[in-house]
Enzyme design. Sequence first.
Site, short mmCIF file in Angstrom:
data_model
loop_
_atom_site.label_atom_id
_atom_site.label_comp_id
_atom_site.label_asym_id
_atom_site.label_seq_id
_atom_site.Cartn_x
_atom_site.Cartn_y
_atom_site.Cartn_z
N SER A 1 0.84 -1.20 0.00
CA SER A 1 0.00 0.00 0.00
C SER A 1 0.87 1.25 0.00
CB SER A 1 -0.86 -0.02 1.26
OG SER A 1 -1.46 1.24 1.47
N TYR B 1 -2.46 -1.54 11.03
CA TYR B 1 -2.68 -1.98 9.64
C TYR B 1 -1.52 -1.54 8.75
CZ TYR B 1 -4.00 -1.45 4.80
OH TYR B 1 -3.96 -1.47 3.43
N LYS C 1 1.73 -3.68 6.55
CA LYS C 1 2.16 -3.59 5.14
C LYS C 1 3.66 -3.33 5.07
CE LYS C 1 -1.74 -4.55 3.36
NZ LYS C 1 -1.92 -5.87 2.76
C1 UD1 Z 1 -7.43 4.46 3.73
C2 UD1 Z 1 -6.43 4.10 4.77
C3 UD1 Z 1 -5.25 3.45 4.10
C4 UD1 Z 1 -5.72 2.20 3.40
C5 UD1 Z 1 -6.85 2.53 2.43
C6 UD1 Z 1 -7.46 1.24 1.98
C7 UD1 Z 1 -6.75 5.74 6.59
C8 UD1 Z 1 -6.17 6.90 7.33
N1 UD1 Z 1 -6.06 5.27 5.53
O1 UD1 Z 1 -6.83 5.37 2.80
O2 UD1 Z 1 -4.25 3.13 5.04
O3 UD1 Z 1 -4.65 1.63 2.68
O4 UD1 Z 1 -7.87 3.30 3.07
O5 UD1 Z 1 -8.46 1.47 1.06
O6 UD1 Z 1 -7.80 5.26 6.94
N2 UD1 Z 1 -12.92 11.00 3.24
C9 UD1 Z 1 -13.93 11.90 3.54
N3 UD1 Z 1 -15.11 11.41 4.04
C10 UD1 Z 1 -15.33 10.08 4.24
C11 UD1 Z 1 -14.30 9.16 3.92
C12 UD1 Z 1 -13.10 9.67 3.44
O7 UD1 Z 1 -13.77 13.10 3.38
O8 UD1 Z 1 -16.43 9.70 4.70
C13 UD1 Z 1 -11.64 11.51 2.69
C14 UD1 Z 1 -10.43 11.14 3.54
O9 UD1 Z 1 -10.20 12.12 4.50
C15 UD1 Z 1 -9.35 11.09 2.47
C16 UD1 Z 1 -10.08 10.62 1.20
O10 UD1 Z 1 -11.45 10.89 1.45
O11 UD1 Z 1 -8.84 12.36 2.22
C17 UD1 Z 1 -9.90 9.14 0.94
O12 UD1 Z 1 -10.23 8.43 2.12
P1 UD1 Z 1 -10.30 6.82 2.16
O13 UD1 Z 1 -11.15 6.34 1.04
O14 UD1 Z 1 -10.67 6.41 3.54
O15 UD1 Z 1 -8.83 6.37 1.81
P2 UD1 Z 1 -7.45 6.77 2.54
O16 UD1 Z 1 -7.68 7.44 3.83
O17 UD1 Z 1 -6.63 7.48 1.53
#
Ligand code: UD1
Length: 335
Positions: A125, A150, A154
């Site tokens: 990842s 987690y 990785k």
């Molecule tokens: C997350 C994990 C990462 C993992 C990946 C697996 C965290 C901090 N990181 O990545 O380690 O490998 O998922 O798929 O959890 N967001 C919103 N609202 C929401 C959900 C997300 O604004 O309800 C934003 C988050 O702040 C981020 C972006 O959307 O900026 C992507 O979020 P997400 O899909 O959870 O992925 P990551 O956080 O990048």
Amino acid sequence: MKKILVTGGLGYIGSHTVVELQNEGFEVVIIDNLSNTTIEVLDRITSITGIKPEFEQIDLKNKKDVQQFFKNYSIDGVIHFAASKAVGESVEEPLMYYENNIATLTYLLQEMNANNVRNFIFSSSCTVYGQADKLPITEDAPTKPAESPYGATKKMGEIIIEDTSKVTGLRAIALRYFNPIGAHKSAKIGELPIGVPQNLIPYVVQTAAGIRECLSVFGDDYNTPDGTAIRDYIHVVDLAKAHIAALNRLLENKNKANCEFFNIGTGKGSSVLEVVNAFEKATGKNVNYKIVDRRAGDITAAYANTSLANKELGWKAELDLEEALRSSWKWQESL
Ligand code: UD1
């Protein structure tokens, strides 16, 4: 015909990879413990490709079962997806994560070695980079301390594999995924929603479907053009194809080291608000959202430099964000 073991082959990325393997003429054996999926996915894969993969319901924590598996099957390569992946849960249950993701990896590598199975693809990842100092991120960027157990699994996984590859005949490729999204165009397989989604796209999709009232956008005060965080969202089918490219590299002896690392993304960063807009444009559906505080542990921006994967694997992401979001929506509708 080469026979490939796919662990976690009934999961989200695993199932899409099984389909692509079968499309490319590989014979597939799946191991899955069904902890985060259902057996129905096996029939869905079969209905897409017309070929039923072999399946063993095995939990890789049971070392004896892993030993027996390698006695029963003659395997040419292993693609290892089976792992737990919820960041928040890993903070609550670190030992469960170390057992599920690390103990199992060691058992698998031990039995591969004992049975002269040499080719190994690992699900890593972009989390290993943390907030990288330079964007886009290249593979030689330094890894950073993990934000969660987690993430630690990785990083450790990569170390375990690299150390093993130095002293056994193991030849390994770790693929560092950016943010996988989307679903197969048939809408027969996709990410199975369990509980309240933690990841952005499932939450967006469920909000558009009326299952969730409102998307919380985590922070609009990041140092980015619109203030929301930036990620590299890659279509799961493109990601699946990267595994075939990596596997072929090993099978054709084209690898340049016993353990190699590749970024798998599109190379393009999109902010949370850009994703919401792209979703609305791609599907014609409205997404209610509100801005809330940042989420703990989130970074500002991550997107891949994919030059190495393009050149060495001969692979490139082909599907764009809107197409991926449309496929996620189609999958949601099929549910
Ligand atoms: C997350 C994990 C990462 C993992 C990946 C697996 C965290 C901090 N990181 O990545 O380690 O490998 O998922 O798929 O959890 N967001 C919103 N609202 C929401 C959900 C997300 O604004 O309800 C934003 C988050 O702040 C981020 C972006 O959307 O900026 C992507 O979020 P997400 O899909 O959870 O992925 P990551 O956080 O990048």
